[in-house]
Scaffold this motif. Structure first.
Motif, PDB file in Angstrom:
ATOM      1  N   SER A  58       0.854  -1.187   0.000  1.00 34.15           N
ATOM      2  CA  SER A  58       0.000   0.000   0.000  1.00 34.15           C
ATOM      3  C   SER A  58       0.892   1.240   0.000  1.00 34.15           C
ATOM      4  CB  SER A  58      -0.912   0.016   1.226  1.00 34.15           C
ATOM      5  OG  SER A  58      -0.135   0.173   2.400  1.00 34.15           O
ATOM      6  N   THR A  59       0.298   2.358  -0.360  1.00 34.45           N
ATOM      7  CA  THR A  59       1.027   3.637  -0.408  1.00 34.45           C
ATOM      8  C   THR A  59       0.165   4.705   0.250  1.00 34.45           C
ATOM      9  OG1 THR A  59       2.152   3.011  -2.449  1.00 34.45           O
ATOM     10  CG2 THR A  59       2.013   5.369  -1.979  1.00 34.45           C
ATOM     11  N   THR A  60       0.768   5.544   1.082  1.00 38.19           N
ATOM     12  CA  THR A  60       0.014   6.597   1.759  1.00 38.19           C
ATOM     13  C   THR A  60       0.313   7.957   1.140  1.00 38.19           C
ATOM     14  OG1 THR A  60      -0.055   5.365   3.823  1.00 38.19           O
ATOM     15  CG2 THR A  60      -0.400   7.745   3.986  1.00 38.19           C
ATOM     16  N   LEU A  61      -0.740   8.638   0.749  1.00 31.11           N
ATOM     17  CA  LEU A  61      -0.648  10.016   0.241  1.00 31.11           C
ATOM     18  C   LEU A  61      -1.110  10.953   1.352  1.00 31.11           C
ATOM     19  CD1 LEU A  61      -1.694  11.424  -3.195  1.00 31.11           C
ATOM     20  CD2 LEU A  61      -2.651  12.465  -1.145  1.00 31.11           C
ATOM     21  N   VAL A  62      -0.281  11.945   1.675  1.00 33.47           N
ATOM     22  CA  VAL A  62      -0.661  12.963   2.662  1.00 33.47           C
ATOM     23  C   VAL A  62      -0.990  14.244   1.895  1.00 33.47           C
ATOM     24  CG1 VAL A  62       0.060  14.307   4.665  1.00 33.47           C
ATOM     25  CG2 VAL A  62       0.797  11.917   4.423  1.00 33.47           C
ATOM     26  N   LEU A  63      -2.237  14.674   1.996  1.00 33.58           N
ATOM     27  CA  LEU A  63      -2.734  15.833   1.260  1.00 33.58           C
ATOM     28  C   LEU A  63      -2.704  17.075   2.144  1.00 33.58           C
ATOM     29  CD1 LEU A  63      -4.347  16.727  -1.420  1.00 33.58           C
ATOM     30  CD2 LEU A  63      -6.342  16.676   0.099  1.00 33.58           C
ATOM     31  N   VAL A  64      -2.239  18.189   1.573  1.00 30.77           N
ATOM     32  CA  VAL A  64      -2.305  19.483   2.266  1.00 30.77           C
ATOM     33  C   VAL A  64      -3.198  20.410   1.451  1.00 30.77           C
ATOM     34  CG1 VAL A  64      -1.006  21.537   2.933  1.00 30.77           C
ATOM     35  CG2 VAL A  64      -0.072  19.270   3.390  1.00 30.77           C
ATOM     36  N   GLU A  65      -4.137  21.038   2.124  1.00 26.68           N
ATOM     37  CA  GLU A  65      -5.002  22.034   1.491  1.00 26.68           C
ATOM     38  C   GLU A  65      -4.767  23.379   2.183  1.00 26.68           C
ATOM     39  OE1 GLU A  65      -9.092  19.906   0.451  1.00 26.68           O
ATOM     40  OE2 GLU A  65      -8.266  19.243   2.376  1.00 26.68           O
ATOM     41  N   VAL A  66      -4.512  24.412   1.387  1.00 24.17           N
ATOM     42  CA  VAL A  66      -4.337  25.758   1.943  1.00 24.17           C
ATOM     43  C   VAL A  66      -5.437  26.644   1.364  1.00 24.17           C
ATOM     44  CG1 VAL A  66      -1.868  25.540   2.382  1.00 24.17           C
ATOM     45  CG2 VAL A  66      -2.638  26.349   0.168  1.00 24.17           C
ATOM     46  N   VAL A  67      -6.046  27.443   2.224  1.00 24.19           N
ATOM     47  CA  VAL A  67      -7.230  28.211   1.839  1.00 24.19           C
ATOM     48  C   VAL A  67      -6.963  29.698   2.008  1.00 24.19           C
ATOM     49  CG1 VAL A  67      -9.691  28.560   2.293  1.00 24.19           C
ATOM     50  CG2 VAL A  67      -8.665  26.293   2.649  1.00 24.19           C
ATOM     51  N   GLY A  68      -7.334  30.471   0.987  1.00 17.36           N
ATOM     52  CA  GLY A  68      -7.207  31.929   1.074  1.00 17.36           C
ATOM     53  C   GLY A  68      -7.890  32.581  -0.116  1.00 17.36           C
ATOM     54  N   GLY A  69      -8.510  33.741   0.084  1.00 17.07           N
ATOM     55  CA  GLY A  69      -9.129  34.474  -1.021  1.00 17.07           C
ATOM     56  C   GLY A  69     -10.221  33.697  -1.729  1.00 17.07           C
ATOM     57  N   GLY A  70     -10.859  32.784  -1.021  1.00 14.32           N
ATOM     58  CA  GLY A  70     -11.947  32.017  -1.631  1.00 14.32           C
ATOM     59  C   GLY A  70     -11.474  30.863  -2.504  1.00 14.32           C
ATOM     60  N   ARG A  71     -10.173  30.598  -2.516  1.00 14.98           N
ATOM     61  CA  ARG A  71      -9.634  29.480  -3.317  1.00 14.98           C
ATOM     62  C   ARG A  71      -8.901  28.510  -2.396  1.00 14.98           C
ATOM     63  NH1 ARG A  71      -8.998  31.080  -8.848  1.00 14.98           N
ATOM     64  NH2 ARG A  71     -10.698  32.531  -9.259  1.00 14.98           N
ATOM     65  N   ALA A 117      -0.982  30.606  -7.724  1.00  8.99           N
ATOM     66  CA  ALA A 117      -1.303  30.593  -9.158  1.00  8.99           C
ATOM     67  C   ALA A 117      -2.817  30.650  -9.374  1.00  8.99           C
ATOM     68  CB  ALA A 117      -0.719  29.350  -9.811  1.00  8.99           C
ATOM     69  N   ARG A 118      -3.570  29.951  -8.537  1.00  9.37           N
ATOM     70  CA  ARG A 118      -5.038  29.972  -8.691  1.00  9.37           C
ATOM     71  C   ARG A 118      -5.597  31.361  -8.398  1.00  9.37           C
ATOM     72  NH1 ARG A 118      -7.267  24.416  -8.842  1.00  9.37           N
ATOM     73  NH2 ARG A 118      -5.459  23.043  -8.666  1.00  9.37           N
ATOM     74  N   LEU A 119      -5.020  32.044  -7.408  1.00  9.29           N
ATOM     75  CA  LEU A 119      -5.485  33.404  -7.102  1.00  9.29           C
ATOM     76  C   LEU A 119      -5.191  34.352  -8.259  1.00  9.29           C
ATOM     77  CD1 LEU A 119      -4.418  33.615  -3.344  1.00  9.29           C
ATOM     78  CD2 LEU A 119      -6.771  33.692  -4.219  1.00  9.29           C
ATOM     79  N   LEU A 120      -4.099  34.090  -8.974  1.00  8.25           N
ATOM     80  CA  LEU A 120      -3.753  34.896 -10.144  1.00  8.25           C
ATOM     81  C   LEU A 120      -4.476  34.406 -11.394  1.00  8.25           C
ATOM     82  CD1 LEU A 120       0.092  35.167  -9.449  1.00  8.25           C
ATOM     83  CD2 LEU A 120      -1.555  37.052  -9.357  1.00  8.25           C
ATOM     84  N   ASP A 121      -5.221  33.296 -11.236  1.00  5.12           N
ATOM     85  CA  ASP A 121      -5.970  32.681 -12.335  1.00  5.12           C
ATOM     86  C   ASP A 121      -5.045  32.305 -13.499  1.00  5.12           C
ATOM     87  OD1 ASP A 121      -8.376  31.668 -13.239  1.00  5.12           O
ATOM     88  OD2 ASP A 121      -8.841  33.460 -14.417  1.00  5.12           O
ATOM     89  N   MET A 122      -3.875  31.784 -13.157  1.00  2.00           N
ATOM     90  CA  MET A 122      -2.946  31.388 -14.211  1.00  2.00           C
ATOM     91  C   MET A 122      -2.357  30.004 -13.928  1.00  2.00           C
ATOM     92  SD  MET A 122       0.211  34.021 -13.430  1.00  2.00           S
ATOM     93  CE  MET A 122       1.108  33.613 -14.918  1.00  2.00           C
ATOM     94  N   ASN A 170      -3.513  23.176 -18.997  1.00  3.66           N
ATOM     95  CA  ASN A 170      -3.672  24.619 -19.217  1.00  3.66           C
ATOM     96  C   ASN A 170      -4.858  25.106 -18.380  1.00  3.66           C
ATOM     97  OD1 ASN A 170      -3.228  27.151 -20.309  1.00  3.66           O
ATOM     98  ND2 ASN A 170      -4.601  26.784 -22.033  1.00  3.66           N
ATOM     99  N   ALA A 171      -4.650  25.103 -17.067  1.00  3.25           N
ATOM    100  CA  ALA A 171      -5.713  25.442 -16.117  1.00  3.25           C
ATOM    101  C   ALA A 171      -5.043  26.133 -14.935  1.00  3.25           C
ATOM    102  CB  ALA A 171      -6.432  24.169 -15.672  1.00  3.25           C
ATOM    103  N   PRO A 172      -5.813  26.865 -14.117  1.00  2.00           N
ATOM    104  CA  PRO A 172      -5.181  27.552 -12.977  1.00  2.00           C
ATOM    105  C   PRO A 172      -4.460  26.587 -12.035  1.00  2.00           C
ATOM    106  CG  PRO A 172      -7.389  28.399 -13.348  1.00  2.00           C
ATOM    107  CD  PRO A 172      -7.235  27.195 -14.240  1.00  2.00           C
ATOM    108  N   GLY A 173      -3.358  27.051 -11.443  1.00  2.87           N
ATOM    109  CA  GLY A 173      -2.591  26.217 -10.511  1.00  2.87           C
ATOM    110  C   GLY A 173      -1.917  25.067 -11.228  1.00  2.87           C
ATOM    111  N   HIS A 174      -1.688  23.967 -10.494  1.00  4.31           N
ATOM    112  CA  HIS A 174      -1.089  22.794 -11.152  1.00  4.31           C
ATOM    113  C   HIS A 174      -2.084  22.060 -12.024  1.00  4.31           C
ATOM    114  CE1 HIS A 174      -3.018  20.631  -7.910  1.00  4.31           C
ATOM    115  NE2 HIS A 174      -2.151  21.019  -6.995  1.00  4.31           N
ATOM    116  N   GLY A 175      -3.364  22.434 -11.912  1.00  3.02           N
ATOM    117  CA  GLY A 175      -4.364  21.911 -12.838  1.00  3.02           C
ATOM    118  C   GLY A 175      -5.001  20.605 -12.413  1.00  3.02           C
ATOM    119  N   LEU A 176      -4.602  20.070 -11.265  1.00  2.00           N
ATOM    120  CA  LEU A 176      -5.220  18.833 -10.782  1.00  2.00           C
ATOM    121  C   LEU A 176      -6.261  19.171  -9.720  1.00  2.00           C
ATOM    122  CD1 LEU A 176      -2.626  17.678 -12.157  1.00  2.00           C
ATOM    123  CD2 LEU A 176      -2.725  15.826 -10.488  1.00  2.00           C
ATOM    124  N   THR A 177      -7.385  18.494  -9.776  1.00  3.01           N
ATOM    125  CA  THR A 177      -8.474  18.738  -8.827  1.00  3.01           C
ATOM    126  C   THR A 177      -8.660  17.521  -7.929  1.00  3.01           C
ATOM    127  OG1 THR A 177      -9.570  20.087 -10.505  1.00  3.01           O
ATOM    128  CG2 THR A 177     -10.924  19.367  -8.624  1.00  3.01           C
TER     129      THR A 177
END
Ligand SMILES: [Mg+2]
Length: 362
Positions: A29-42, A110-115, A343-350
């Motif tokens: 098995s493999t463990t993925l540790v996810l970090v979410e950072v929140v600011g400016g509604g994104r 990058a998402r806040l800059l929409d790029m 070609n989407a904001p941020g790294h592009g993965l959701t």
């Protein structure tokens, strides 16, 4: 300027699709540790592959120090986090936690800059050459054939890597049979790489390098432990195959010691200190006349690797491409041996929380 409102961490353990092993380790098995950072509604996301303890370091040691900081000042946040880790020790769990938060902050900026993140970082490559990586020592001939021909014939990837050094180098005959099989499966026009994960002694690695040449192997990864810098140098000086290492590098100072003893520097953005430190490591490698290859975690590497002039390629690791396709939307499919960042904001993965829920462990 945008205030960083929250930093969250969670961990998910995903079973492999078959037993996996290399020269010095085996896992199911493999463990993925996810970090979410929140600011400016994104929300920005970053991650690492390690112990659930990484999530504890994020929430206990890092989040309280950077919440309230300006999101746009990623390097300033990085400096605060590095200082916070002084008494804990940077290599290992703490370095992975730092890396995941740094990647999430760059994604949020990058998402806040929409790029797209690769544009924010200053991409100099449109796409990133990849190599198929797996070829576990636990595979039988049928599994090896299916995987390698899937990359070469199915996806058009012209370079592949298999694991050798099985059982800490004690079954070298089988290593050699598997390298011969791999060469037969992929044909002469595909580049063939091997990774011993530090399974050999220095003398044994020198002997192995001589028979690897007979199969036109171009890349000999961690022939000996990546902590044995003198050993890496000895092997490198004796063979024309590229000797490589760096996946366990956790800070710039390690890479300064590593650069003089390898032919290509490997670095992992989910361990080395995130995108902030990866770009410095790439500059350091360039000063030594070396290229850099990204280790695993394909979805996080694509954007920063396009911004590295001395890029060689990215490890398209079976385990991680599978997980990142299951738990995220947006991981690109390689075309003609290269992957292009979305070609989407941020790294592009959701992140897909519903798909991940059943694997959550903390
Ligand atoms: Mg490796």
């Amino acid at each position: 300027m945008t205030k960083l409102e929250a930093v969250r961490a969670s961990a998910y353990t995903i079973p492999t699709d078959a037993p996996e092993g290399d020269g010095t380790f085996a896992w199911d098995s493999t463990t993925l540790v996810l970090v979410e950072v929140v600011g400016g509604g994104r929300t920005g996301t970053g991650w690492t592959y390690g112990s659930p303890a990484c999530a504890t370091v994020v929430t206990h040691d890092l989040a309280p120090r950077i919440e309230g900081h300006e999101v746009e000042d990623v390097v300033g946040c990085w400096n605060v986090m590095r200082a916070a880790l002084r008494n804990i020790g940077r290599p290992g769990v703490a370095g992975m936690a730092l890396s995941a938060v740094d990647c999430a902050l760059w994604d949020l900026k990058a998402r806040l800059l929409d790029m797209p993140l690769h544009r924010l970082l200053g991409a100099v490559h449109e796409s990133v050459p990849v190599y198929g990586s797996g070829g576990f020592t636990t595979y039988d001939e049928r599994q090896l054939t299916e995987q390698l021909s899937g990359w070469v014939d199915g996806q058009g990837i012209p370079r592949v890597k298999i694991k050798i050094g099985e059982s800490s180098g004690t079954v070298e005959d089988r290593d050699r049979r598997r390298v011969a099989q791999a060469r037969e499966i992929v044909g002469q026009s595909t580049e063939l790489f091997v990774d011993a994960n530090g399974g050999y002694t220095v003398g044994q690695a020198q002997r192995v390098a001589s028979w690897l040449s007979a199969y036109d192997v171009k890349w000999f990864e961690e022939p000996v432990s990546s902590d044995d810098l003198a050993g890496l140098r000895t092997v490198r000086d004796q063979t024309t195959i590229d000797v490589t290492a760096g996946e366990y590098g956790y800070d710039l100072a390690y890479f300064q010691r590593l650069c003089p003893v390898v032919d290509c520097v490997q670095a992992d953005v989910t361990r080395c200190g995130g995108i902030t430190e990866l770009l410095r490591i790439a500059a350091l490698a360039e000063a030594h006349g070396l290229q850099l290859s990204g280790h695993c975690a394909p979805g996080l590497h694509l954007a920063p690797l396009t911004a590295i002039p001395n890029l060689r390629h990215l490890e398209w690791f079976h385990d991680h491409t599978r997980i990142e396709s299951m738990l995220f939307e947006g991981l690109p499919t390689p075309s003609k041996g290269a992957a292009t960042p979305p070609n989407a904001p941020g790294h592009g993965l959701t992140w897909l929380p519903d798909a991940a829920a059943k694997y959550r462990v903390s």
